[in-house]
Design an enzyme around this catalytic site. Structure first.
Site, PDB file in Angstrom:
ATOM      1  N   SER A   1       0.845  -1.264   0.091  1.00 59.58           N
ATOM      2  CA  SER A   1       0.051  -0.158   0.011  1.00 59.58           C
ATOM      3  C   SER A   1       0.794   1.170  -0.085  1.00 59.58           C
ATOM      4  O   SER A   1       0.310   2.313  -0.281  1.00 59.58           O
ATOM      5  CB  SER A   1      -0.549   0.041   1.396  1.00 59.58           C
ATOM      6  OG  SER A   1      -1.670  -1.232   1.326  1.00 59.58           O
TER       7      SER A   1
ATOM      8  N   ASN B   1      -2.886   6.717  -1.607  1.00 59.45           N
ATOM      9  CA  ASN B   1      -2.387   6.476  -0.075  1.00 59.45           C
ATOM     10  C   ASN B   1      -1.718   7.798   0.301  1.00 59.45           C
ATOM     11  O   ASN B   1      -1.649   8.224   1.349  1.00 59.45           O
ATOM     12  CB  ASN B   1      -1.934   5.508   0.212  1.00 59.45           C
ATOM     13  CG  ASN B   1      -2.972   4.294   0.452  1.00 59.45           C
ATOM     14  OD1 ASN B   1      -3.969   4.629   0.499  1.00 59.45           O
ATOM     15  ND2 ASN B   1      -2.417   3.014   0.435  1.00 59.45           N
TER      16      ASN B   1
ATOM     17  N   GLU C   1      -3.676   0.788  -8.910  1.00 58.12           N
ATOM     18  CA  GLU C   1      -2.649   1.427  -9.209  1.00 58.12           C
ATOM     19  C   GLU C   1      -1.361   0.467  -9.844  1.00 58.12           C
ATOM     20  O   GLU C   1      -1.032  -0.569  -9.124  1.00 58.12           O
ATOM     21  CB  GLU C   1      -1.736   2.145  -7.902  1.00 58.12           C
ATOM     22  CG  GLU C   1      -2.705   3.180  -7.624  1.00 58.12           C
ATOM     23  CD  GLU C   1      -2.095   3.719  -6.093  1.00 58.12           C
ATOM     24  OE1 GLU C   1      -2.015   5.221  -6.247  1.00 58.12           O
ATOM     25  OE2 GLU C   1      -1.929   3.256  -5.332  1.00 58.12           O
TER      26      GLU C   1
HETATM   27  N1  CAA Z   1     -18.015  -8.967  -2.130  1.00 60.20           N
HETATM   28  C1  CAA Z   1     -19.586  -8.946  -2.393  1.00 60.20           C
HETATM   29  N2  CAA Z   1     -20.459  -8.013  -1.746  1.00 60.20           N
HETATM   30  C2  CAA Z   1     -20.001  -7.188  -0.776  1.00 60.20           C
HETATM   31  C3  CAA Z   1     -18.581  -7.067  -0.466  1.00 60.20           C
HETATM   32  C4  CAA Z   1     -17.598  -7.793  -1.013  1.00 60.20           C
HETATM   33  N3  CAA Z   1     -16.420  -8.009  -0.566  1.00 60.20           N
HETATM   34  N4  CAA Z   1     -18.316  -6.099   0.558  1.00 60.20           N
HETATM   35  C5  CAA Z   1     -19.525  -5.442   0.591  1.00 60.20           C
HETATM   36  N5  CAA Z   1     -20.481  -6.259  -0.196  1.00 60.20           N
HETATM   37  C6  CAA Z   1     -21.996  -5.935  -0.191  1.00 60.20           C
HETATM   38  C7  CAA Z   1     -22.480  -5.624   0.816  1.00 60.20           C
HETATM   39  O1  CAA Z   1     -22.949  -6.864   1.765  1.00 60.20           O
HETATM   40  C8  CAA Z   1     -23.684  -4.990   0.621  1.00 60.20           C
HETATM   41  O2  CAA Z   1     -24.836  -5.981   0.200  1.00 60.20           O
HETATM   42  P1  CAA Z   1     -26.330  -5.896   0.610  1.00 60.20           P
HETATM   43  O3  CAA Z   1     -26.788  -4.736  -0.489  1.00 60.20           O
HETATM   44  O4  CAA Z   1     -26.812  -7.157  -0.082  1.00 60.20           O
HETATM   45  O5  CAA Z   1     -26.610  -5.418   1.871  1.00 60.20           O
HETATM   46  C9  CAA Z   1     -23.519  -4.384  -0.500  1.00 60.20           C
HETATM   47  O6  CAA Z   1     -22.147  -4.758  -1.045  1.00 60.20           O
HETATM   48  C10 CAA Z   1     -23.167  -2.775  -0.346  1.00 60.20           C
HETATM   49  O7  CAA Z   1     -22.413  -2.554   0.835  1.00 60.20           O
HETATM   50  P2  CAA Z   1     -22.807  -1.521   1.693  1.00 60.20           P
HETATM   51  O8  CAA Z   1     -24.049  -1.627   2.196  1.00 60.20           O
HETATM   52  O9  CAA Z   1     -21.724  -1.535   2.813  1.00 60.20           O
HETATM   53  O10 CAA Z   1     -22.790  -0.115   0.914  1.00 60.20           O
HETATM   54  P3  CAA Z   1     -21.613   0.496   0.155  1.00 60.20           P
HETATM   55  O11 CAA Z   1     -22.548   1.277  -0.797  1.00 60.20           O
HETATM   56  O12 CAA Z   1     -21.297   1.758   1.158  1.00 60.20           O
HETATM   57  O13 CAA Z   1     -20.478  -0.087  -0.470  1.00 60.20           O
HETATM   58  C11 CAA Z   1     -18.199  -0.089  -0.125  1.00 60.20           C
HETATM   59  C12 CAA Z   1     -19.498  -0.651   0.198  1.00 60.20           C
HETATM   60  C13 CAA Z   1     -17.896  -0.336  -1.793  1.00 60.20           C
HETATM   61  C14 CAA Z   1     -16.873  -0.875   0.489  1.00 60.20           C
HETATM   62  C15 CAA Z   1     -18.082   1.642  -0.061  1.00 60.20           C
HETATM   63  O14 CAA Z   1     -18.498   1.754   1.275  1.00 60.20           O
HETATM   64  C16 CAA Z   1     -16.889   2.294  -0.241  1.00 60.20           C
HETATM   65  O15 CAA Z   1     -16.252   2.412  -1.338  1.00 60.20           O
HETATM   66  N6  CAA Z   1     -15.981   2.398   0.894  1.00 60.20           N
HETATM   67  C17 CAA Z   1     -14.489   3.056   0.876  1.00 60.20           C
HETATM   68  C18 CAA Z   1     -13.811   1.687   0.376  1.00 60.20           C
HETATM   69  C19 CAA Z   1     -12.516   2.394   0.208  1.00 60.20           C
HETATM   70  O16 CAA Z   1     -11.868   3.589   0.074  1.00 60.20           O
HETATM   71  N7  CAA Z   1     -11.516   1.304  -0.136  1.00 60.20           N
HETATM   72  C20 CAA Z   1      -9.923   1.872  -0.229  1.00 60.20           C
HETATM   73  C21 CAA Z   1      -9.237   2.139   1.203  1.00 60.20           C
HETATM   74  S1  CAA Z   1      -7.496   1.938   1.409  1.00 60.20           S
HETATM   75  C22 CAA Z   1      -7.137   0.415   0.954  1.00 60.20           C
HETATM   76  O17 CAA Z   1      -7.953  -0.540   0.589  1.00 60.20           O
HETATM   77  C23 CAA Z   1      -5.962  -0.122   1.216  1.00 60.20           C
HETATM   78  C24 CAA Z   1      -5.044   0.628   1.437  1.00 60.20           C
HETATM   79  O18 CAA Z   1      -3.861   0.889   0.669  1.00 60.20           O
HETATM   80  C25 CAA Z   1      -4.653   1.164   2.907  1.00 60.20           C
END
Ligand code: CAA
Length: 277
Positions: free
Chosen positions: A115, A187, A148
């Site tokens: 990361s 990041n 990335e």
């Molecule tokens: N696989 C399949 N389905 C999944 C899932 C997965 N891994 N994770 C969540 N879902 C499903 C949920 O269960 C939910 O299903 P239902 O509708 O049946 O309830 C659906 O997806 C929507 O999830 P949420 O209700 O939690 O709603 P959301 O619209 O907020 O989507 C999210 C979830 C895509 C994670 C969104 O919240 C998001 O984009 N969050 C930010 C994530 C982010 O920024 N990630 C990068 C972080 S930094 C990093 O990764 C690493 C690093 O370098 C430190």
């Protein structure tokens, strides 16, 4: 394409899932049986969710059949791409690269899902550095659209271009990163956001909920900042912050140390900044 993923934590299992969904055969390696089982359970859960929503072209069981779990670091001569996804610890990653280099064929591309750590610095562990690059996925890999693709000083142009093609092949948007700095692009921004949020709360003037409400309802983040720290893991973020701080980058959040010492590792432990039970 034949792919091997090293480490079956949240990121490794998610990356294996993405490659399998897109028709690749995947070896998922982890040293620990429990971690491997947990990784496979995560993939099964996620595939079922996607299937329910009609987002898969194949049955979950067919996709699972493309993933071979293993606890043996096998001979990877016929593997096209190996992706390392072990915890963010330079020495641990370097050890994995040294072992991997003995197992892969001459044409195997070696990628890291780090990361934050510069690719050029990580490549010091390898003899043959031109086939090494960064492929940085975001959590959860199956839902996040961006990857990335990072070129270190020694990555060949050919391998970098191939990295971009591989990302397109799994239906993600590649962001080519030619400036190999701590945190790359995403990041580099995010760590500063985390640091600012932690300082606001540590100063006692704002609560975690207030900062998160601002991020969600005014800045338009999909999650609050502290929710995201819980979601990506308190341990993961703490290890990252330790590594980048050693290299002079300001990702500072003493609250992470406090939570970690109490075992509050985020959503996976049902407790972090929030109570998720
Ligand atoms: N696989 C399949 N389905 C999944 C899932 C997965 N891994 N994770 C969540 N879902 C499903 C949920 O269960 C939910 O299903 P239902 O509708 O049946 O309830 C659906 O997806 C929507 O999830 P949420 O209700 O939690 O709603 P959301 O619209 O907020 O989507 C999210 C979830 C895509 C994670 C969104 O919240 C998001 O984009 N969050 C930010 C994530 C982010 O920024 N990630 C990068 C972080 S930094 C990093 O990764 C690493 C690093 O370098 C430190």
């Amino acid at each position: 394409m034949k792919v091997a993923v090293i480490g079956s934590g949240i990121m490794g299992s998610g990356i294996a899932e993405v490659f399998a969904i897109n028709g690749n055969s995947v070896i998922l390696y982890d040293k620990y049986e429990e971690a491997l089982k947990k990784g496979l359970d995560n993939i099964k859960w996620s595939l079922e969710k996607l299937h329910e929503k009609g987002k898969l072209n194949e049955e979950p069981s067919t996709i699972m059949g493309k993933i071979t779990p293993t606890r043996q670091l096998g001979e990877f001569y016929d593997i096209d791409l190996v992706i390392e996804a072990v915890p963010e610890d330079f020495n641990l990653k370097a050890q994995v690269f040294r072992e991997l280099e003995k197992k892969v064929g001459t044409n195997t591309i070696i990628a890291t899902n780090t990361s934050s750590l510069p690719i050029t610095e990580l490549s010091t562990a390898l003899e043959k550095k031109d086939r090494f690059l960064g492929l940085h996925f975001f959590n959860p890999p199956v839902l996040m659209g961006l990857v990335e693709v990072i070129k270190g000083n020694y990555t060949s142009d050919q391998v970098f271009e191939r990295g971009i093609e591989i990302v397109k092949g799994i239906k993600k948007e590649p962001i080519p990163v030619r400036k190999d700095v701590i945190g790359f692009v995403v990041n580099r921004i995010l760590f500063r956001v985390f640091t600012s949020a932690c300082r606001l709360v540590s100063g006692g003037k704002y609560t975690i909920r207030e900062v998160d409400s601002t991020a969600k309802y005014t800045l338009g983040f999909p999650m609050g900042i502290f929710e995201l720290l819980d979601y990506t893991g308190i341990d993961t973020n703490l290890f990252i912050s330790r590594e980048v701080k050693k290299r002079g980058f300001d990702f500072d959040c003493p609250l992470l140390e406090e939570l970690y010492s109490r075992g509050q590792l985020g959503t996976k432990a049902k407790r972090g900044f929030y109570d998720w039970s």
